[in-house]
Design a protein around this motif. Structure first.
Motif, PDB file in Angstrom:
ATOM      1  N   LEU A   1       0.757  -1.323  -0.139  1.00 46.56           N
ATOM      2  CA  LEU A   1       0.044  -0.065  -0.160  1.00 46.56           C
ATOM      3  C   LEU A   1       0.678   1.366   0.045  1.00 46.56           C
ATOM      4  O   LEU A   1       0.645   2.364  -0.551  1.00 46.56           O
ATOM      5  CB  LEU A   1      -0.857  -0.002   1.134  1.00 46.56           C
ATOM      6  N   SER A   2       2.038   1.032   0.585  1.00 43.75           N
ATOM      7  CA  SER A   2       2.752   2.465   0.580  1.00 43.75           C
ATOM      8  C   SER A   2       4.031   2.303  -0.695  1.00 43.75           C
ATOM      9  O   SER A   2       4.477   3.187  -0.733  1.00 43.75           O
ATOM     10  CB  SER A   2       3.779   2.211   1.884  1.00 43.75           C
ATOM     11  N   GLY A   3       3.754   1.424  -1.603  1.00 41.88           N
ATOM     12  CA  GLY A   3       4.763   1.433  -2.735  1.00 41.88           C
ATOM     13  C   GLY A   3       6.018   1.099  -2.629  1.00 41.88           C
ATOM     14  O   GLY A   3       6.950   1.024  -3.545  1.00 41.88           O
ATOM     15  N   ALA A   4       6.172   0.568  -1.425  1.00 46.88           N
ATOM     16  CA  ALA A   4       7.515  -0.218  -0.997  1.00 46.88           C
ATOM     17  C   ALA A   4       7.660  -1.453  -2.086  1.00 46.88           C
ATOM     18  O   ALA A   4       8.869  -2.006  -2.376  1.00 46.88           O
ATOM     19  CB  ALA A   4       7.847  -0.524   0.595  1.00 46.88           C
ATOM     20  N   GLN A   5       6.690  -2.308  -2.168  1.00 51.24           N
ATOM     21  CA  GLN A   5       6.672  -3.605  -2.814  1.00 51.24           C
ATOM     22  C   GLN A   5       5.497  -3.673  -3.623  1.00 51.24           C
ATOM     23  O   GLN A   5       4.582  -3.304  -3.580  1.00 51.24           O
ATOM     24  CB  GLN A   5       6.562  -4.821  -1.840  1.00 51.24           C
ATOM     25  N   PRO A   6       5.963  -4.137  -5.134  1.00 52.71           N
ATOM     26  CA  PRO A   6       4.762  -4.158  -5.922  1.00 52.71           C
ATOM     27  C   PRO A   6       3.963  -5.686  -5.641  1.00 52.71           C
ATOM     28  O   PRO A   6       4.535  -6.445  -5.229  1.00 52.71           O
ATOM     29  CB  PRO A   6       5.449  -4.291  -7.359  1.00 52.71           C
ATOM     30  N   HIS A   7       2.629  -5.525  -6.058  1.00 49.38           N
ATOM     31  CA  HIS A   7       1.980  -6.600  -5.716  1.00 49.38           C
ATOM     32  C   HIS A   7       1.852  -7.281  -7.272  1.00 49.38           C
ATOM     33  O   HIS A   7       1.890  -6.985  -8.196  1.00 49.38           O
ATOM     34  CB  HIS A   7       0.507  -6.434  -5.223  1.00 49.38           C
ATOM     35  N   ASP A   8       1.429  -8.743  -7.026  1.00 52.04           N
ATOM     36  CA  ASP A   8       1.298  -9.423  -8.051  1.00 52.04           C
ATOM     37  C   ASP A   8      -0.074  -9.615  -8.641  1.00 52.04           C
ATOM     38  O   ASP A   8      -0.174  -9.619  -9.907  1.00 52.04           O
ATOM     39  CB  ASP A   8       2.020 -11.104  -7.723  1.00 52.04           C
ATOM     40  N   GLU A   9      -1.104  -9.354  -7.786  1.00 51.49           N
ATOM     41  CA  GLU A   9      -2.285  -9.602  -8.544  1.00 51.49           C
ATOM     42  C   GLU A   9      -3.302  -8.869  -7.420  1.00 51.49           C
ATOM     43  O   GLU A   9      -2.817  -8.292  -6.429  1.00 51.49           O
ATOM     44  CB  GLU A   9      -3.144 -11.049  -8.456  1.00 51.49           C
ATOM     45  N   GLY A  10      -4.565  -8.427  -8.100  1.00 50.63           N
ATOM     46  CA  GLY A  10      -5.263  -7.371  -7.163  1.00 50.63           C
ATOM     47  C   GLY A  10      -5.218  -6.222  -7.638  1.00 50.63           C
ATOM     48  O   GLY A  10      -4.415  -5.751  -8.803  1.00 50.63           O
ATOM     49  N   GLU A  11      -5.889  -5.246  -6.924  1.00 54.37           N
ATOM     50  CA  GLU A  11      -5.880  -3.886  -7.425  1.00 54.37           C
ATOM     51  C   GLU A  11      -5.898  -2.983  -5.884  1.00 54.37           C
ATOM     52  O   GLU A  11      -6.378  -3.272  -5.009  1.00 54.37           O
ATOM     53  CB  GLU A  11      -6.836  -3.567  -8.139  1.00 54.37           C
ATOM     54  N   ILE A  12      -5.316  -1.706  -6.378  1.00 55.40           N
ATOM     55  CA  ILE A  12      -5.515  -0.739  -5.222  1.00 55.40           C
ATOM     56  C   ILE A  12      -6.108   0.529  -5.717  1.00 55.40           C
ATOM     57  O   ILE A  12      -5.771   0.864  -6.808  1.00 55.40           O
ATOM     58  CB  ILE A  12      -4.060  -0.280  -4.751  1.00 55.40           C
TER      59      ILE A  12
ATOM     60  N   GLY B   1     -11.556   5.435  -5.035  1.00 54.29           N
ATOM     61  CA  GLY B   1     -12.162   4.595  -6.174  1.00 54.29           C
ATOM     62  C   GLY B   1     -11.638   4.493  -7.353  1.00 54.29           C
ATOM     63  O   GLY B   1     -12.060   3.744  -8.506  1.00 54.29           O
ATOM     64  N   ARG B   2     -10.579   5.166  -7.599  1.00 56.42           N
ATOM     65  CA  ARG B   2      -9.677   5.257  -8.905  1.00 56.42           C
ATOM     66  C   ARG B   2      -8.713   4.031  -8.722  1.00 56.42           C
ATOM     67  O   ARG B   2      -7.750   4.189  -7.826  1.00 56.42           O
ATOM     68  CB  ARG B   2      -9.175   6.509  -9.084  1.00 56.42           C
ATOM     69  N   PRO B   3      -8.335   3.058  -9.518  1.00 52.79           N
ATOM     70  CA  PRO B   3      -7.410   2.123  -9.637  1.00 52.79           C
ATOM     71  C   PRO B   3      -6.248   3.012  -9.593  1.00 52.79           C
ATOM     72  O   PRO B   3      -5.690   3.762 -10.434  1.00 52.79           O
ATOM     73  CB  PRO B   3      -7.493   1.245 -10.907  1.00 52.79           C
ATOM     74  N   GLU B   4      -5.019   2.465  -8.829  1.00 53.74           N
ATOM     75  CA  GLU B   4      -3.455   3.111  -8.910  1.00 53.74           C
ATOM     76  C   GLU B   4      -2.565   1.712  -8.890  1.00 53.74           C
ATOM     77  O   GLU B   4      -3.070   0.765  -8.395  1.00 53.74           O
ATOM     78  CB  GLU B   4      -3.344   4.004  -7.581  1.00 53.74           C
ATOM     79  N   ARG B   5      -1.489   2.200  -9.458  1.00 57.58           N
ATOM     80  CA  ARG B   5      -0.351   1.059  -9.340  1.00 57.58           C
ATOM     81  C   ARG B   5       0.802   1.806  -8.871  1.00 57.58           C
ATOM     82  O   ARG B   5       1.319   2.804  -9.603  1.00 57.58           O
ATOM     83  CB  ARG B   5      -0.123   0.640 -10.837  1.00 57.58           C
ATOM     84  N   PHE B   6       1.238   1.361  -7.787  1.00 60.56           N
ATOM     85  CA  PHE B   6       2.417   2.039  -7.290  1.00 60.56           C
ATOM     86  C   PHE B   6       3.655   1.125  -7.645  1.00 60.56           C
ATOM     87  O   PHE B   6       3.933   0.010  -7.112  1.00 60.56           O
ATOM     88  CB  PHE B   6       2.293   2.105  -5.531  1.00 60.56           C
ATOM     89  N   SER B   7       4.799   1.680  -8.173  1.00 56.82           N
ATOM     90  CA  SER B   7       5.842   1.015  -8.630  1.00 56.82           C
ATOM     91  C   SER B   7       7.063   1.361  -7.507  1.00 56.82           C
ATOM     92  O   SER B   7       8.180   0.843  -7.581  1.00 56.82           O
ATOM     93  CB  SER B   7       6.339   1.726  -9.801  1.00 56.82           C
ATOM     94  N   SER B   8       6.607   2.709  -6.538  1.00 58.32           N
ATOM     95  CA  SER B   8       7.635   2.941  -5.780  1.00 58.32           C
ATOM     96  C   SER B   8       6.964   3.981  -4.569  1.00 58.32           C
ATOM     97  O   SER B   8       5.866   4.266  -5.005  1.00 58.32           O
ATOM     98  CB  SER B   8       8.929   3.739  -6.455  1.00 58.32           C
ATOM     99  N   PRO B   9       7.677   4.098  -3.517  1.00 59.97           N
ATOM    100  CA  PRO B   9       7.004   5.134  -2.594  1.00 59.97           C
ATOM    101  C   PRO B   9       6.599   6.243  -3.086  1.00 59.97           C
ATOM    102  O   PRO B   9       5.835   6.967  -2.698  1.00 59.97           O
ATOM    103  CB  PRO B   9       8.025   5.109  -1.410  1.00 59.97           C
ATOM    104  N   VAL B  10       7.467   6.657  -3.989  1.00 55.86           N
ATOM    105  CA  VAL B  10       7.067   8.153  -4.689  1.00 55.86           C
ATOM    106  C   VAL B  10       5.611   8.129  -5.495  1.00 55.86           C
ATOM    107  O   VAL B  10       5.032   9.137  -5.187  1.00 55.86           O
ATOM    108  CB  VAL B  10       8.323   8.506  -5.817  1.00 55.86           C
ATOM    109  N   ASP B  11       5.484   7.079  -5.877  1.00 54.37           N
ATOM    110  CA  ASP B  11       4.096   6.940  -6.547  1.00 54.37           C
ATOM    111  C   ASP B  11       2.971   6.981  -5.519  1.00 54.37           C
ATOM    112  O   ASP B  11       2.034   7.691  -5.895  1.00 54.37           O
ATOM    113  CB  ASP B  11       4.008   5.661  -7.230  1.00 54.37           C
ATOM    114  N   ALA B  12       3.236   6.312  -4.426  1.00 56.17           N
ATOM    115  CA  ALA B  12       2.300   6.278  -3.254  1.00 56.17           C
ATOM    116  C   ALA B  12       1.926   7.489  -2.613  1.00 56.17           C
ATOM    117  O   ALA B  12       0.916   8.129  -2.552  1.00 56.17           O
ATOM    118  CB  ALA B  12       2.739   5.424  -2.246  1.00 56.17           C
ATOM    119  N   ARG B  13       3.328   8.448  -2.530  1.00 60.27           N
ATOM    120  CA  ARG B  13       3.081   9.898  -2.083  1.00 60.27           C
ATOM    121  C   ARG B  13       2.509  10.764  -3.146  1.00 60.27           C
ATOM    122  O   ARG B  13       1.701  11.675  -2.606  1.00 60.27           O
ATOM    123  CB  ARG B  13       4.581  10.317  -1.596  1.00 60.27           C
TER     124      ARG B  13
END
Length: 264
Positions: free
Chosen positions: A57-68, A72-84
Motif C-alpha cells: 500500500l505504501s509502494g515499497a513492494q509491487p503486488h502480483d495480483e489484485g488492485e489498489i 475509487g480510482r485504480p492506482e499502481r504503485f511502482s515506488s514509495p514516490v508513486d504512493a506519496r
C-alpha cells in the motif's frame, strides 16, 4: 469491501491483493479499506501478512495480483514516490528522520521552500517560511517541542515520533499509514503520539494504524481489520469489540467477514 449505495468510496482500498516471494504466498487475496476521517487498525499475528500489505500500500513492494484504489480510482504503485503522489504517506518504526537537521527542516525534507527571485535561482532556502509553516502545523496537531529550530537528535523518543507522524499528516492528502508508532515508547510518550493521531482524524485525515497493542487499538481506532494467513478474516467496530474478540480473530477461533457488511 462493499459500501452503502450512494456512499463515498474508501479513501484507500485494497482488493484481492496477492504477493508472492518465490514459492511463498505472503498475501492470498488480501482486502482492506479505510474511509475519510477514520482510524482503522490493521492487526494480525506474526506472519499474518500485515507488514507485506503495508509495504504494498505504501509502494515499497509491487503486488502480483489484485488492485489498489484511491478514492475509487485504480492506482499502481511502482515506488514509495508513486504512493506519496497519490496522497499516501507512511511512517515506519525506524522513523526516517534526519537527526542533525532541525524539526522544521525535517518537516520540509524533500519539499523545501525556495526563496523567490534571485534567491530561488541561486538555490537558497526560505528558512523563515519553513519555520513559520512548521510551527503552525505542529501547533494545530498539538505536537509539543522546545522549538522548530531544535535538532531532532535533541528530542525525546515520543517527540521524535510525533514529529514523524506530523510530517506524514501534513503532506498526506489521502491517508497516513503508521507502522507500530508507539512500540518503543513509554506511557506518557505513547499518549502524546495518540493525541496527534486523534487530532489528525479530527482534521479529516484517514489513518491506518498497525499495532500489536490490543487495548491501544480499541482505544484509538474506529474500526479494526484482522489479517490471518495472508488475507483479511475479520472486521470489527472498535466500540463493539473486546480484546478477546481480536485475539480470537487473530488465532482463527473467530471469523467475521460478511460479504456486504458496512462497518463504518
Amino acid at each position: 469491501m462493499s459500501t452503502v449505495e450512494g456512499a463515498d468510496p474508501p479513501v484507500l482500498e485494497a482488493r484481492g491483493i496477492v504477493k508472492r516471494f518465490g514459492h511463498v504466498e505472503a498475501l492470498r487475496g488480501a482486502d482492506f479499506a479505510v474511509h475519510r476521517g477514520e482510524v482503522v487498525a490493521l492487526i494480525g499475528d506474526n506472519g499474518a501478512g500485515k507488514s507485506t500489505l503495508i509495504k504494498v500500500l505504501s509502494g515499497a513492494q509491487p503486488h502480483d495480483e489484485g488492485e489498489i484504489l484511491i478514492g475509487g480510482r485504480p492506482e499502481r504503485f511502482s515506488s514509495p514516490v508513486d504512493a506519496r503522489r497519490a496522497g499516501v504517506e507512511t511512517v515506519y518504526q525506524d522513523l526516517a528522520v534526519a537527526d542533525d537537521l532541525s524539526v522544521a527542516a525535517n518537516l520540509y525534507l524533500g519539499r523545501e521552500i525556495m526563496l523567490g527571485g534571485l534567491g530561488g535561482l541561486l538555490g537558497l532556502l526560505d528558512k523563515r517560511a519553513m519555520r513559520r509553516g512548521a510551527a503552525e502545523a505542529l501547533e494545530q496537531l498539538g505536537v509539543r517541542i522546545p522549538r522548530v529550530t531544535t535538532p531532532i537528535a535533541m528530542l525525546s523518543g515520543g517527540q521524535r515520533q510525533s514529529v514523524a507522524v506530523a510530517r506524514a499528516v501534513i503532506w498526506a492528502t489521502s491517508v497516513v499509514i503508521l507502522d507500530e508508532p508507539t512500540a518503543a515508547l513509554g506511557v506518557v510518550q505513547t499518549q502524546r503520539v495518540l493525541e496527534v493521531v486523534d487530532r489528525a482524524r479530527d482534521a479529516g485525515m484517514s489513518v491506518v494504524l498497525v499495532s500489536h497493542n490490543m487495548p491501544q487499538v480499541l482505544e484509538i481506532a474506529d474500526r479494526v481489520e484482522v489479517m490471518r494467513l495472508g488475507r483479511r478474516t475479520a472486521r470489527f467496530r472498535a466500540a463493539d469489540a473486546t480484546t478477546d474478540d481480536l485475539v480470537a480473530a487473530m488465532t482463527g477461533a473467530l471469523v467475521t467477514e460478511p460479504e456486504d457488511a458496512d462497518l463504518r
